[in-house]
Design an enzyme around this catalytic site. Sequence first.
Site, PDB file in Angstrom:
ATOM      1  N   ILE A  64       0.867  -1.180   0.000  1.00 28.01           N
ATOM      2  CA  ILE A  64       0.000   0.000   0.000  1.00 28.01           C
ATOM      3  C   ILE A  64       0.904   1.230   0.000  1.00 28.01           C
ATOM      4  O   ILE A  64       1.425   1.637   1.038  1.00 28.01           O
ATOM      5  CB  ILE A  64      -0.934  -0.008   1.229  1.00 28.01           C
ATOM      6  CG1 ILE A  64      -1.782  -1.285   1.199  1.00 28.01           C
ATOM      7  CG2 ILE A  64      -1.815   1.229   1.238  1.00 28.01           C
ATOM      8  CD1 ILE A  64      -2.449  -1.609   2.489  1.00 28.01           C
ATOM      9  N   PRO A  65       1.128   1.830  -1.177  1.00 28.28           N
ATOM     10  CA  PRO A  65       2.121   2.889  -1.323  1.00 28.28           C
ATOM     11  C   PRO A  65       1.655   4.251  -0.776  1.00 28.28           C
ATOM     12  O   PRO A  65       1.330   5.174  -1.532  1.00 28.28           O
ATOM     13  CB  PRO A  65       2.342   2.937  -2.833  1.00 28.28           C
ATOM     14  CG  PRO A  65       1.025   2.529  -3.401  1.00 28.28           C
ATOM     15  CD  PRO A  65       0.488   1.509  -2.432  1.00 28.28           C
ATOM     16  N   CYS A  66       1.652   4.366   0.531  1.00 26.48           N
ATOM     17  CA  CYS A  66       1.150   5.583   1.160  1.00 26.48           C
ATOM     18  C   CYS A  66       1.980   6.814   0.798  1.00 26.48           C
ATOM     19  O   CYS A  66       1.502   7.936   0.913  1.00 26.48           O
ATOM     20  CB  CYS A  66       1.049   5.412   2.666  1.00 26.48           C
ATOM     21  SG  CYS A  66       2.534   4.816   3.454  1.00 26.48           S
ATOM     22  N   HIS A  67       3.203   6.606   0.318  1.00 24.80           N
ATOM     23  CA  HIS A  67       4.040   7.735  -0.097  1.00 24.80           C
ATOM     24  C   HIS A  67       3.502   8.417  -1.357  1.00 24.80           C
ATOM     25  O   HIS A  67       3.965   9.490  -1.717  1.00 24.80           O
ATOM     26  CB  HIS A  67       5.485   7.265  -0.319  1.00 24.80           C
ATOM     27  CG  HIS A  67       5.635   6.269  -1.409  1.00 24.80           C
ATOM     28  ND1 HIS A  67       5.354   4.924  -1.205  1.00 24.80           N
ATOM     29  CD2 HIS A  67       6.001   6.402  -2.704  1.00 24.80           C
ATOM     30  CE1 HIS A  67       5.572   4.283  -2.348  1.00 24.80           C
ATOM     31  NE2 HIS A  67       5.952   5.144  -3.267  1.00 24.80           N
ATOM     32  N   ARG A  68       2.510   7.838  -1.983  1.00 23.26           N
ATOM     33  CA  ARG A  68       1.910   8.432  -3.186  1.00 23.26           C
ATOM     34  C   ARG A  68       0.707   9.312  -2.857  1.00 23.26           C
ATOM     35  O   ARG A  68      -0.013   9.749  -3.753  1.00 23.26           O
ATOM     36  CB  ARG A  68       1.501   7.328  -4.158  1.00 23.26           C
ATOM     37  CG  ARG A  68       2.696   6.570  -4.682  1.00 23.26           C
ATOM     38  CD  ARG A  68       2.320   5.516  -5.671  1.00 23.26           C
ATOM     39  NE  ARG A  68       3.520   4.734  -6.017  1.00 23.26           N
ATOM     40  CZ  ARG A  68       3.505   3.503  -6.415  1.00 23.26           C
ATOM     41  NH1 ARG A  68       2.353   2.871  -6.585  1.00 23.26           N
ATOM     42  NH2 ARG A  68       4.628   2.856  -6.678  1.00 23.26           N
TER      43      ARG A  68
END
Length: 71
Positions: A50-54
């Site tokens: 889950i790429p929360c940095h996006r």
Amino acid sequence: MNTFDKIYKVVEKIPEGKILTYKEVSILANVNNPRIVGYALHSNKTPQQIPCHRVIKSNGKFAEGYAFGGK
């Protein structure tokens, strides 16, 4: 499906090289408050999946409460 799961489903679909704002994620996940998106992403236990940095703030900046090793 709980609220955090709805948020994670939206965020995991953000393609590499693209971003969404907390507000956009909240709308797509049908969540009333973008801050809930922040709470969910801060407690994300699988950042590789889950790429929360996006996910960024509406002003184009990173949230100050970032996690997982910094900016």
